[in-house]
Write a protein that holds these residues in place. Structure first.
Motif, PDB file in Angstrom:
ATOM      1  N   ALA A 100       0.853  -1.196   0.000  1.00 59.20           N
ATOM      2  CA  ALA A 100       0.000   0.000   0.000  1.00 59.20           C
ATOM      3  C   ALA A 100       0.885   1.240   0.000  1.00 59.20           C
ATOM      4  N   CYS A 101       0.991   1.891  -1.168  1.00 56.18           N
ATOM      5  CA  CYS A 101       1.870   3.057  -1.301  1.00 56.18           C
ATOM      6  C   CYS A 101       1.107   4.379  -1.406  1.00 56.18           C
ATOM      7  N   GLY A 102      -0.212   4.343  -1.401  1.00 57.08           N
ATOM      8  CA  GLY A 102      -0.963   5.591  -1.523  1.00 57.08           C
ATOM      9  C   GLY A 102      -0.747   6.236  -2.878  1.00 57.08           C
ATOM     10  N   ARG A 103      -0.345   7.507  -2.862  1.00 57.44           N
ATOM     11  CA  ARG A 103      -0.172   8.238  -4.132  1.00 57.44           C
ATOM     12  C   ARG A 103       1.174   7.997  -4.812  1.00 57.44           C
ATOM     13  N   VAL A 104       2.114   7.419  -4.107  1.00 58.32           N
ATOM     14  CA  VAL A 104       3.418   7.171  -4.729  1.00 58.32           C
ATOM     15  C   VAL A 104       3.447   5.747  -5.284  1.00 58.32           C
ATOM     16  N   LYS A 105       4.406   5.494  -6.140  1.00 62.66           N
ATOM     17  CA  LYS A 105       4.482   4.168  -6.762  1.00 62.66           C
ATOM     18  C   LYS A 105       5.436   3.246  -6.003  1.00 62.66           C
ATOM     19  N   ALA A 106       5.297   1.965  -6.247  1.00 63.77           N
ATOM     20  CA  ALA A 106       6.208   0.963  -5.688  1.00 63.77           C
ATOM     21  C   ALA A 106       7.466   0.916  -6.551  1.00 63.77           C
ATOM     22  N   VAL A 107       8.608   0.802  -5.901  1.00 61.97           N
ATOM     23  CA  VAL A 107       9.894   0.764  -6.595  1.00 61.97           C
ATOM     24  C   VAL A 107      10.587  -0.562  -6.286  1.00 61.97           C
ATOM     25  N   VAL A 108      11.052  -1.238  -7.328  1.00 61.37           N
ATOM     26  CA  VAL A 108      11.852  -2.453  -7.147  1.00 61.37           C
ATOM     27  C   VAL A 108      13.285  -1.992  -6.901  1.00 61.37           C
ATOM     28  N   ALA A 109      13.738  -2.120  -5.659  1.00 56.19           N
ATOM     29  CA  ALA A 109      15.074  -1.654  -5.282  1.00 56.19           C
ATOM     30  C   ALA A 109      16.160  -2.653  -5.669  1.00 56.19           C
ATOM     31  N   LYS A 110      15.851  -3.947  -5.538  1.00 53.30           N
ATOM     32  CA  LYS A 110      16.809  -5.006  -5.861  1.00 53.30           C
ATOM     33  C   LYS A 110      16.022  -6.200  -6.371  1.00 53.30           C
ATOM     34  N   LYS A 111      16.672  -6.992  -7.218  1.00 52.20           N
ATOM     35  CA  LYS A 111      16.051  -8.247  -7.645  1.00 52.20           C
ATOM     36  C   LYS A 111      17.141  -9.236  -8.015  1.00 52.20           C
ATOM     37  N   ALA A 112      16.800 -10.504  -7.884  1.00 51.95           N
ATOM     38  CA  ALA A 112      17.723 -11.583  -8.230  1.00 51.95           C
ATOM     39  C   ALA A 112      16.888 -12.780  -8.667  1.00 51.95           C
ATOM     40  N   THR A 113      17.505 -13.660  -9.445  1.00 46.75           N
ATOM     41  CA  THR A 113      16.773 -14.818  -9.944  1.00 46.75           C
ATOM     42  C   THR A 113      17.507 -16.109  -9.606  1.00 46.75           C
ATOM     43  N   GLY A 114      16.737 -17.184  -9.569  1.00 42.02           N
ATOM     44  CA  GLY A 114      17.295 -18.506  -9.326  1.00 42.02           C
ATOM     45  C   GLY A 114      16.156 -19.502  -9.206  1.00 42.02           C
ATOM     46  N   ASP A 115      16.486 -20.767  -9.380  1.00 39.10           N
ATOM     47  CA  ASP A 115      15.483 -21.827  -9.248  1.00 39.10           C
ATOM     48  C   ASP A 115      15.361 -22.163  -7.768  1.00 39.10           C
ATOM     49  N   LEU A 116      14.315 -21.670  -7.131  1.00 34.75           N
ATOM     50  CA  LEU A 116      14.153 -21.835  -5.691  1.00 34.75           C
ATOM     51  C   LEU A 116      13.436 -23.127  -5.306  1.00 34.75           C
ATOM     52  N   ASP A 117      12.582 -23.636  -6.193  1.00 22.32           N
ATOM     53  CA  ASP A 117      11.800 -24.823  -5.844  1.00 22.32           C
ATOM     54  C   ASP A 117      12.264 -26.090  -6.557  1.00 22.32           C
ATOM     55  N   GLY A 118      13.344 -25.998  -7.328  1.00 26.85           N
ATOM     56  CA  GLY A 118      13.921 -27.180  -7.966  1.00 26.85           C
ATOM     57  C   GLY A 118      13.160 -27.724  -9.149  1.00 26.85           C
ATOM     58  N   ASP A 119      12.275 -26.917  -9.762  1.00 27.25           N
ATOM     59  CA  ASP A 119      11.506 -27.405 -10.904  1.00 27.25           C
ATOM     60  C   ASP A 119      12.181 -27.130 -12.247  1.00 27.25           C
ATOM     61  N   GLY A 120      13.374 -26.526 -12.231  1.00 25.67           N
ATOM     62  CA  GLY A 120      14.086 -26.238 -13.469  1.00 25.67           C
ATOM     63  C   GLY A 120      13.765 -24.885 -14.063  1.00 25.67           C
ATOM     64  N   ASN A 121      12.803 -24.172 -13.511  1.00 29.92           N
ATOM     65  CA  ASN A 121      12.444 -22.832 -13.994  1.00 29.92           C
ATOM     66  C   ASN A 121      12.808 -21.799 -12.939  1.00 29.92           C
ATOM     67  N   PRO A 122      13.411 -20.693 -13.360  1.00 25.01           N
ATOM     68  CA  PRO A 122      13.833 -19.703 -12.381  1.00 25.01           C
ATOM     69  C   PRO A 122      12.667 -18.875 -11.843  1.00 25.01           C
ATOM     70  N   GLU A 123      12.806 -18.486 -10.585  1.00 21.48           N
ATOM     71  CA  GLU A 123      11.902 -17.527  -9.972  1.00 21.48           C
ATOM     72  C   GLU A 123      12.665 -16.208  -9.835  1.00 21.48           C
ATOM     73  N   THR A 124      11.932 -15.119  -9.659  1.00 18.93           N
ATOM     74  CA  THR A 124      12.542 -13.819  -9.406  1.00 18.93           C
ATOM     75  C   THR A 124      12.150 -13.395  -7.996  1.00 18.93           C
ATOM     76  N   PRO A 154      20.484 -11.503  10.304  1.00 17.03           N
ATOM     77  CA  PRO A 154      20.654 -12.238   9.045  1.00 17.03           C
ATOM     78  C   PRO A 154      19.489 -13.223   8.889  1.00 17.03           C
ATOM     79  N   ALA A 155      19.034 -13.390   7.657  1.00 18.00           N
ATOM     80  CA  ALA A 155      17.914 -14.302   7.412  1.00 18.00           C
ATOM     81  C   ALA A 155      18.153 -15.075   6.127  1.00 18.00           C
ATOM     82  N   LYS A 156      17.589 -16.278   6.098  1.00 14.24           N
ATOM     83  CA  LYS A 156      17.710 -17.148   4.918  1.00 14.24           C
ATOM     84  C   LYS A 156      16.375 -17.865   4.748  1.00 14.24           C
ATOM     85  N   TRP A 157      15.901 -17.949   3.497  1.00 12.64           N
ATOM     86  CA  TRP A 157      14.660 -18.642   3.190  1.00 12.64           C
ATOM     87  C   TRP A 157      14.956 -19.738   2.180  1.00 12.64           C
ATOM     88  N   GLN A 158      14.395 -20.925   2.417  1.00 10.27           N
ATOM     89  CA  GLN A 158      14.510 -22.036   1.470  1.00 10.27           C
ATOM     90  C   GLN A 158      13.151 -22.683   1.298  1.00 10.27           C
TER      91      GLN A 158
END
Length: 193
Positions: free
Chosen positions: A72-96, A172-176
């Protein structure tokens, strides 16, 4: 005076004409070698009639363009500050994975971290998981996607009395992906900044 058993050779005392002849010969060899090139090498295996089919190319990772992030940003827009890709679920297709915040002119807006994928029947990217909710008032740094895991350092606040300018907790945090959800772990204990 002794005389050498080997008669003097003409090139033992080079004159300028000898150097000119040598330089001309070398230039001719270089010019000729640039015109005459060997054919390209091939190392094809003999055909056996049972050629292996190549694996299909992996799909391109989802883009963040046009995605409606749950922010919920109200009148301002959402900005993608950083992004990275990789296959997180092991199905052979990358997620962002995208770190997103509201485009605020003042202060440090909290970040959200979202996982994007595409359904098999559409090319349109969609948010499938929220790893960090902006309501938690966290700022994300040291963001990576590596070896099927998302890693980040989260800066936050020990209480609502801590001013937004000055986070006092660093975690520090890690998600798998495990089973059918992202599981968060903390490699080290949270500590004050």
């Amino acid at each position: 005076m002794q005389q050498s058993a080997v008669p003097e050779l003409a090139h033992a005392h080079p004159s300028p004409i000898h150097w000119l002849a040598t330089a001309t010969a070398v230039a001719g060899v270089v010019a000729l070698s640039s015109v005459l090139q060997p054919g390209s090498a091939t190392a094809a295996q003999p055909s056996t009639g049972t050629e292996a089919k190549s694996a299909p190319a992996a799909a391109a990772p989802p883009t963040t363009t046009g995605v409606a992030f749950p922010l919920a940003c109200g009148r301002v827009k959402a900005v993608v500050a950083k992004k990275a890709t990789g296959d997180l679920d092991g199905d052979g297709n990358p997620e962002t994975v995208a770190v997103v915040h509201c485009d605020s002119a003042m202060g440090t807006p909290p970040d959200g971290v979202y996982v994007l994928t595409r359904a098999a029947d559409t090319k349109k990217p969609r948010v499938v998981a929220t790893l960090v909710d902006p309501k938690d008032r966290l700022t994300v740094t040291d963001f990576t996607v590596r070896a099927g895991a998302v890693g980040a350092t989260l800066y936050g606040y020990s209480s609502s009395d801590v001013p937004s300018c000055c986070p006092d907790l660093k975690t520090p945090a890690k998600w798998q992906w495990k089973g059918n959800t992202f599981v968060r772990s903390t490699p080290d204990q949270a500590h004050s900044v």
